[in-house]
Scaffold this motif. Structure first.
Motif, PDB file in Angstrom:
ATOM      1  N   GLY A 197       0.790  -1.225   0.000  1.00  0.00           N
ATOM      2  CA  GLY A 197       0.000   0.000   0.000  1.00  0.00           C
ATOM      3  C   GLY A 197       0.820   1.272   0.000  1.00  0.00           C
ATOM      4  N   LEU A 198       2.048   1.211  -0.547  1.00  0.00           N
ATOM      5  CA  LEU A 198       2.959   2.348  -0.483  1.00  0.00           C
ATOM      6  C   LEU A 198       3.029   3.145  -1.783  1.00  0.00           C
ATOM      7  CD1 LEU A 198       5.929   0.645   1.417  1.00  0.00           C
ATOM      8  CD2 LEU A 198       4.024   1.956   2.372  1.00  0.00           C
ATOM      9  N   LEU A 199       2.271   2.756  -2.804  1.00  0.00           N
ATOM     10  CA  LEU A 199       2.300   3.473  -4.075  1.00  0.00           C
ATOM     11  C   LEU A 199       0.971   4.154  -4.346  1.00  0.00           C
ATOM     12  CD1 LEU A 199       4.156   1.042  -6.547  1.00  0.00           C
ATOM     13  CD2 LEU A 199       5.118   2.750  -4.995  1.00  0.00           C
ATOM     14  N   ASN A 200       1.055   5.417  -4.760  1.00  0.00           N
ATOM     15  CA  ASN A 200      -0.123   6.154  -5.212  1.00  0.00           C
ATOM     16  C   ASN A 200       0.328   7.205  -6.209  1.00  0.00           C
ATOM     17  OD1 ASN A 200       0.424   8.777  -3.690  1.00  0.00           O
ATOM     18  ND2 ASN A 200       0.364   7.312  -1.974  1.00  0.00           N
ATOM     19  N   ASP A 201      -0.598   8.004  -6.717  1.00  0.00           N
ATOM     20  CA  ASP A 201      -0.232   8.946  -7.781  1.00  0.00           C
ATOM     21  C   ASP A 201       0.597  10.132  -7.289  1.00  0.00           C
ATOM     22  OD1 ASP A 201      -2.225  10.274  -6.400  1.00  0.00           O
ATOM     23  OD2 ASP A 201      -3.566  10.507  -8.117  1.00  0.00           O
ATOM     24  N   LYS A 202       0.806  10.233  -5.948  1.00  0.00           N
ATOM     25  CA  LYS A 202       1.664  11.277  -5.403  1.00  0.00           C
ATOM     26  C   LYS A 202       2.981  10.721  -4.845  1.00  0.00           C
ATOM     27  CE  LYS A 202      -2.065  14.485  -4.215  1.00  0.00           C
ATOM     28  NZ  LYS A 202      -2.709  15.267  -3.129  1.00  0.00           N
ATOM     29  N   THR A 203       3.237   9.448  -5.069  1.00  0.00           N
ATOM     30  CA  THR A 203       4.463   8.826  -4.570  1.00  0.00           C
ATOM     31  C   THR A 203       5.674   9.288  -5.373  1.00  0.00           C
ATOM     32  OG1 THR A 203       3.295   6.842  -3.826  1.00  0.00           O
ATOM     33  CG2 THR A 203       5.657   6.636  -4.191  1.00  0.00           C
TER      34      THR A 203
END
Length: 376
Positions: free
Chosen positions: A86-92
């Motif tokens: 759960g450590l990736l998103n579009d602001k990573t």
């Protein structure tokens, strides 16, 4: 008789040259099973929807760079692990270590190179298996160490293309902003969205790829390579520090020991840097625990009272990296990541750490691939 001897010698020379040329062109791909495991060493804070800095300290070896498919396999496995956590998103913002792109000089080489007993032997094999390219690069080499320059210069065009394909592809594949460590190239520039090498001196440069895989901003050249590196890697001539806009905030990059100089933080403050990435690399298995050797490029800045040998290498990195240490740095947070692994007889050292509120959260393990995460 003399004529016959001359003809025989000529035939032998032609046959030898043809045999050498055939040998140099062979590029068999050996079988290699890479360790794709990685563990989450530091996870600071909680997801507030503002994004995160995710550092990857990959555990690499020369064999990982035999093909783009192999190095992509390893790095994508690490990113998949981060996504599963759960450590990736579009602001990573993903941060990779210094010189991870430079090792692309060994892509597509002969099996004998990867089986070399030491780094010096591997470099000799690199020249022997690319004789014309090496000779041409040596004639155009810059700096005091023409041999090291030539090794990098002869592969520059392929390295630049591979670097953009690999890291731009990973950024797009996982939908993240990616600080692609660094790569040593002659006078790198961006034209029409493409990273291209020039004909000038070699610079150690870091580039950022957006979540669409496109390059963001200009190459960030290292300002102050070490004295040893300066025999073939040149300091940035304009001492320019760049800041790029990302979905998580304005990002600045300090390559390696550029992060030890207070003046660099003042420049980034003036440019509104909210986040700072430090791709780093240290050679030597136990260097992190050994006494710090001091500044290795220019004299010690007047603001710094730390003396060589007073602390360990690791303690010096924590003390001298001033991210979010007001008033030196007004950045919200930052991260320093190191390359791990063994490259022939040379082992890399360094343990990554997060900087926030003037404090550090550090990775305490010296082996294996690591993830470091800080929520913004």
């Amino acid at each position: 008789m003399r004529k016959l001897f001359g003809c025989t010698l000529l035939i032998a020379l032609v046959a030898s040259a043809a045999g050498y040329g055939y040998w140099a062109e062979q590029r068999e791909v050996g079988h290699y099973l890479s360790d794709l495991r990685i563990k989450l060493a530091v996870n600071d804070g909680a997801d507030q929807g503002r994004g995160n800095l995710l550092g990857i300290e990959p555990d690499l070896s020369p064999r990982d760079f035999q093909s783009l498919a192999l190095v992509h396999l390893k790095l994508s496995a690490y990113l998949n692990s981060a996504r599963n956590d759960g450590l990736l998103n579009d602001k990573t913002i993903v941060i990779l270590p210094e010189h991870i792109g430079t090792w692309l000089m060994f892509r597509g080489e002969k099996n004998e190179l990867y089986q070399a007993a030491n780094l010096n032997e591997a470099m000799r094999m690199l020249a022997l298996s690319n004789p014309l390219a090496f000779a041409n690069a040596w004639l155009r080499a810059d700096g005091d160490n023409r041999t090291n320059d030539a090794h990098l210069r002869m592969k520059a065009r392929h390295m630049a293309s591979d670097y953009q394909s690999l890291f731009g592809g990973l950024a797009k594949e996982f939908g993240v902003t990616l600080v692609a460590g660094s790569i040593a190239l002659p006078d790198p520039r961006i034209e029409n969205g493409q990273l291209l090498p020039g004909n000038g001196p070699l610079y150690n440069s870091s580039l950022v790829f957006g979540h669409d895989g496109a390059l963001l901003g200009a190459p960030q050249r290292q300002l102050l390579p070490t004295y040893e590196e300066q025999s073939y890697i040149q300091p940035s001539p304009d001492h320019q520090l760049n800041v790029v806009d990302t979905p998580a905030g304005r990002l600045g990059i300090l390559i390696g020991s550029d992060s030890w100089y207070p003046e660099n933080y003042k420049i980034l403050n003036e440019k509104g840097a909210q986040l700072i990435a430090v791709p780093a690399f240290i050679m030597g298995k136990n260097t992190w625990e050994q006494p710090w050797g001091g500044y290795k490029s220019v004299s010690t800045p007047s603001e710094i009272s730390l003396k060589p040998g007073e602390v360990t290498e690791g303690e010096a990195w924590h003390r001298l990296t001033l991210i979010s240490s007001a008033p030196s740095s007004t950045a919200q947070a930052g991260m320093t990541v190191f390359l791990r692994g063994k490259f022939w007889d040379k082992r890399s050292a360094g343990r990554g750490f997060i900087s926030r509120n003037g404090q550090t959260s550090a990775d305490t393990s010296g082996t294996g691939a690591q993830l470091l995460n800080v929520w913004l």
